[in-house]
Design a protein around this motif. Structure first.
Motif, PDB file in Angstrom:
ATOM      1  N   LEU A 184       0.807  -1.220   0.000  1.00 46.92           N
ATOM      2  CA  LEU A 184       0.000   0.000   0.000  1.00 46.92           C
ATOM      3  C   LEU A 184       0.840   1.269   0.000  1.00 46.92           C
ATOM      4  O   LEU A 184       0.292   2.362  -0.119  1.00 46.92           O
ATOM      5  CB  LEU A 184      -0.915   0.013   1.233  1.00 46.92           C
ATOM      6  CG  LEU A 184      -1.914  -1.129   1.355  1.00 46.92           C
ATOM      7  CD1 LEU A 184      -2.722  -0.983   2.641  1.00 46.92           C
ATOM      8  CD2 LEU A 184      -2.829  -1.169   0.145  1.00 46.92           C
ATOM      9  N   TRP A 203      -8.646  -4.271  -4.150  1.00 49.28           N
ATOM     10  CA  TRP A 203      -7.421  -3.480  -4.061  1.00 49.28           C
ATOM     11  C   TRP A 203      -6.582  -3.563  -5.325  1.00 49.28           C
ATOM     12  O   TRP A 203      -5.682  -2.769  -5.523  1.00 49.28           O
ATOM     13  CB  TRP A 203      -6.598  -3.896  -2.844  1.00 49.28           C
ATOM     14  CG  TRP A 203      -7.133  -3.252  -1.616  1.00 49.28           C
ATOM     15  CD1 TRP A 203      -8.070  -3.758  -0.775  1.00 49.28           C
ATOM     16  CD2 TRP A 203      -6.808  -1.962  -1.125  1.00 49.28           C
ATOM     17  NE1 TRP A 203      -8.338  -2.851   0.219  1.00 49.28           N
ATOM     18  CE2 TRP A 203      -7.572  -1.748   0.037  1.00 49.28           C
ATOM     19  CE3 TRP A 203      -5.934  -0.956  -1.542  1.00 49.28           C
ATOM     20  CZ2 TRP A 203      -7.493  -0.577   0.779  1.00 49.28           C
ATOM     21  CZ3 TRP A 203      -5.851   0.203  -0.790  1.00 49.28           C
ATOM     22  CH2 TRP A 203      -6.622   0.388   0.343  1.00 49.28           C
ATOM     23  N   HIS A 263       1.454  -2.037   4.278  1.00 49.12           N
ATOM     24  CA  HIS A 263       1.185  -3.395   3.809  1.00 49.12           C
ATOM     25  C   HIS A 263      -0.199  -3.835   4.246  1.00 49.12           C
ATOM     26  O   HIS A 263      -0.630  -3.526   5.354  1.00 49.12           O
ATOM     27  CB  HIS A 263       2.183  -4.404   4.401  1.00 49.12           C
ATOM     28  CG  HIS A 263       3.609  -4.055   4.186  1.00 49.12           C
ATOM     29  ND1 HIS A 263       4.271  -4.324   3.011  1.00 49.12           N
ATOM     30  CD2 HIS A 263       4.510  -3.452   4.990  1.00 49.12           C
ATOM     31  CE1 HIS A 263       5.515  -3.902   3.116  1.00 49.12           C
ATOM     32  NE2 HIS A 263       5.679  -3.365   4.305  1.00 49.12           N
ATOM     33  N   MET A 264      -0.866  -4.586   3.378  1.00 51.99           N
ATOM     34  CA  MET A 264      -2.093  -5.269   3.744  1.00 51.99           C
ATOM     35  C   MET A 264      -1.850  -6.753   3.511  1.00 51.99           C
ATOM     36  O   MET A 264      -1.346  -7.138   2.451  1.00 51.99           O
ATOM     37  CB  MET A 264      -3.283  -4.812   2.900  1.00 51.99           C
ATOM     38  CG  MET A 264      -4.584  -5.518   3.287  1.00 51.99           C
ATOM     39  SD  MET A 264      -5.981  -5.072   2.241  1.00 51.99           S
ATOM     40  CE  MET A 264      -6.107  -3.332   2.567  1.00 51.99           C
ATOM     41  N   LYS A 279       0.139   4.176  -2.245  1.00 54.18           N
ATOM     42  CA  LYS A 279      -1.227   4.031  -2.742  1.00 54.18           C
ATOM     43  C   LYS A 279      -2.257   4.490  -1.715  1.00 54.18           C
ATOM     44  O   LYS A 279      -3.346   4.897  -2.070  1.00 54.18           O
ATOM     45  CB  LYS A 279      -1.518   2.568  -3.093  1.00 54.18           C
ATOM     46  CG  LYS A 279      -0.654   2.025  -4.192  1.00 54.18           C
ATOM     47  CD  LYS A 279      -0.948   0.561  -4.400  1.00 54.18           C
ATOM     48  CE  LYS A 279       0.087  -0.041  -5.331  1.00 54.18           C
ATOM     49  NZ  LYS A 279      -0.041  -1.466  -5.437  1.00 54.18           N
ATOM     50  N   SER A 280      -1.891   4.350  -0.454  1.00 51.27           N
ATOM     51  CA  SER A 280      -2.810   4.681   0.618  1.00 51.27           C
ATOM     52  C   SER A 280      -2.013   5.152   1.831  1.00 51.27           C
ATOM     53  O   SER A 280      -0.897   4.690   2.046  1.00 51.27           O
ATOM     54  CB  SER A 280      -3.635   3.451   0.996  1.00 51.27           C
ATOM     55  OG  SER A 280      -4.425   3.722   2.124  1.00 51.27           O
TER      56      SER A 280
END
Length: 136
Positions: free
Chosen positions: A45, A121, A54-55, A48-49
């Motif tokens: 992430l 995502w 991390h997700m 990106k976010s």
């Protein structure tokens, strides 16, 4: 991994912040591997976010395994000096562990396929989320 007030004000992209995020991510991945999580997927992430770097999405075979993995992971994070907030432990169909720079979603297989977070995502991306296990 607990941040003092002065450390909390450091930029997230600082060298120390990245090392801390990487160490937390490694701890999460080792914990899930030790607890025999299945179909582990990592979504980067960073950039990106701003919610996390991390997700991680994984599943357990039953509600009992999902709950156990979540509790053990939260305890390991706390032992390492971090914080972990857990949501959904009562039902253990979908448990969210918010560890700051790493967000972990643990599912039962049926619930995971219903919500399909990986697809959500990956929308508009050329590369798909990374899976830990090599595909056959």
């Amino acid at each position: 991994m607990t941040k003092s007030k002065s450390e909390a004000l450091k930029p997230a992209d600082s060298k120390e912040g990245k090392a801390e995020s990487s160490a937390l991510y490694a701890l999460v991945m080792k914990s899930l591997d030790d607890d025999q999580a299945q179909d582990i997927v990592t979504i980067g992430l960073e950039g990106k976010s701003n919610i996390a770097d991390h997700m991680v999405i994984a599943e357990g075979r039953s509600t009992r395994q999902v709950a156990s993995m979540a509790q053990k992971l939260a305890e390991r994070i706390k032992q390492a000096g971090g914080e972990a907030r857990i949501e959904g432990l009562a039902n253990a169909d979908w448990v969210l562990i918010d560890a700051g720079d790493v967000i972990v979603h643990l599912f039962r297989p049926e619930v995971r396929s219903f919500y399909n977070l990986e697809r959500m995502w990956a929308v508009g991306e050329e590369d798909a989320p990374e899976t830990e296990a090599a595909e056959a």
